[in-house]
Scaffold this active site. Structure first.
Site, PDB file in Angstrom:
ATOM      1  N   GLN A  76       0.825  -1.212   0.000  1.00 53.52           N
ATOM      2  CA  GLN A  76       0.000   0.000   0.000  1.00 53.52           C
ATOM      3  C   GLN A  76       0.863   1.268   0.000  1.00 53.52           C
ATOM      4  O   GLN A  76       0.448   2.327   0.463  1.00 53.52           O
ATOM      5  CB  GLN A  76      -0.942   0.001   1.209  1.00 53.52           C
ATOM      6  CG  GLN A  76      -2.017  -1.068   1.164  1.00 53.52           C
ATOM      7  CD  GLN A  76      -2.993  -0.880   0.013  1.00 53.52           C
ATOM      8  OE1 GLN A  76      -2.990   0.133  -0.673  1.00 53.52           O
ATOM      9  NE2 GLN A  76      -3.850  -1.876  -0.209  1.00 53.52           N
ATOM     10  N   SER A  77       2.062   1.158  -0.547  1.00 53.96           N
ATOM     11  CA  SER A  77       3.009   2.276  -0.552  1.00 53.96           C
ATOM     12  C   SER A  77       2.488   3.488  -1.328  1.00 53.96           C
ATOM     13  O   SER A  77       2.114   3.378  -2.507  1.00 53.96           O
ATOM     14  CB  SER A  77       4.334   1.815  -1.169  1.00 53.96           C
ATOM     15  OG  SER A  77       5.172   2.903  -1.486  1.00 53.96           O
ATOM     16  N   ASN A  78       2.483   4.646  -0.665  1.00 59.30           N
ATOM     17  CA  ASN A  78       2.155   5.896  -1.348  1.00 59.30           C
ATOM     18  C   ASN A  78       3.228   6.244  -2.376  1.00 59.30           C
ATOM     19  O   ASN A  78       2.940   6.716  -3.478  1.00 59.30           O
ATOM     20  CB  ASN A  78       2.026   7.039  -0.340  1.00 59.30           C
ATOM     21  CG  ASN A  78       0.922   6.813   0.662  1.00 59.30           C
ATOM     22  OD1 ASN A  78      -0.161   6.370   0.305  1.00 59.30           O
ATOM     23  ND2 ASN A  78       1.189   7.109   1.924  1.00 59.30           N
TER      24      ASN A  78
END
Length: 358
Positions: free
Chosen positions: A82-84
């Site tokens: 879920q890395s921005n």
């Protein structure tokens, strides 16, 4: 003079125009009245490219500028599922006509396509994942390096020129983006009597490096204290702070500025991590509810919720004195509210409250 020195150095670097700057800064009137401290929010979540922007766009302007300057046609980067940073790197690559490859660690294993992980697929990136299993953080880091090298070589054999973008955009070049943030805050807060404290959440430390670099150069003009709430546990906090200072010094070197950054002014607090990185904390959950209730603004459970929890603690404990001017950097990531239940935690519980509520 110090500001001019920084701006001049930055103007000489290759840069891709990706975001919408300056980002807004506004006062949180209701919360400021609640706690007796003037809280302003720097809206890096409005940086672009899309509605799920964040502070990583600033780093990517310089990193992607370098990729274009080197005639690369492919970019690879790393992060959690879920890395921005991974999502924003894909968006930036698409805008610039580059192929994006992301290698993502399954700290929380996706059961379905949600949130950033869904958007990565919508943007048609080459997505590779690494199951964590029983690996510790050191083993995970080594595995990312091994698989990352293999992917770069795979693309090179196919005739592509690959730009290797570090996790979080965290290096001497990427951190220069946060110097822009610092300068904007300084300029925007001038009419409010200046800034006493900047509070932000730190992950890889790239943004903190840039803020420290700017503070080192601007210190004699504007000695803002920077408080960083860690989003992850740190086995060696002293080493972490030393690495941040080394990157900050390297950023200044790239700008032609001969100044040495030291860890002495760094304040990194790991007390608000909760269960771990990309996992919720009770205080962070309470802070998300509180800010949403009082200001109508959404924070996220991985970074900004924990950061605002730390800010409230520092005010309530008197570390940040009453009447201070505090800027909280909203680094984005609210799309995480729609991710896996392990990340979101108890946010769906309407009974959750904050100590600052009535």
């Amino acid at each position: 003079m110090s500001k001019h020195l920084l701006r001049t150095g930055m103007s000489k670097l290759p840069k891709a125009n990706l975001g919408f700057f300056p980002t807004p800064l506004h006062k949180l009137d209701n919360i400021s009245k609640d706690i007796g401290v003037n809280i302003f929010m720097k809206r890096e979540d409005f940086s672009g490219l899309g509605i799920f922007g964040g502070n990583k766009i600033r780093k990517l302007e310089y990193l992607m500028g370098e990729a274009i300057n080197k005639n690369c046609d492919t970019v690879i980067t790393y992060g959690a599922t879920q890395s921005n940073h991974a999502l924003q790197t894909i968006a930036a690559a698409n805008k610039l006509g580059l192929k994006a490859v992301v290698l993502l660690v399954e700290f929380v294993k996706p059961k379905e396509l949600k949130s950033n992980f869904l958007l990565n697929h919508v943007m048609d990136a080459d997505i590779r994942t690494i199951p964590v299993g029983d690996m510790n953080i050191e083993e995970i880091t080594k595995e990312v390096m091994v698989q990352g090298r293999a992917i770069v070589e795979e693309y090179q054999r196919r005739g592509h020129k690959v730009f290797d973008c570090p996790v979080g955009g965290n290096n001497e070049l990427g951190s220069i983006g946060a110097i822009d943030t610092y300068l904007e805050i300084s300029e925007q807060m001038h009419g409010y009597g200046g800034v006493d404290y900047i509070v932000q959440t730190t992950g890889t430390g790239g943004s903190l490096s840039g803020l420290q670099a700017a503070r080192t150069v601007m210190g004699e003009d504007n000695a803002i204290e920077i408080i960083s709430i860690s989003a992850a546990p740190r086995e060696d906090l002293e080493r972490y702070c030393l690495d941040i200072s080394t990157i900050a010094s390297g950023s200044l070197t790239k700008l032609g500025i001969d100044k040495n950054c030291t860890p002495s002014h760094l304040k990194v607090d790991c007390s608000f991590v909760g269960q771990g990185y990309e996992l919720p904390s009770e205080g962070g959950t309470n802070a998300i509810h509180y800010v949403a209730k009082r200001e109508g603004i959404t924070l996220d459970p991985t970074y900004t919720g924990k950061g605002f929890d730390g800010l409230l603690h520092y005010v309530n404990s008197g570390v940040i004195p009453q009447g201070s001017n505090v800027v909280f950097i909203h680094t984005g990531g609210s799309v995480a509210l729609f991710s896996e239940s392990e990340i979101v935690g108890e946010l769906g519980n309407s009974k959750t409250s904050n100590a600052n509520d009535d």
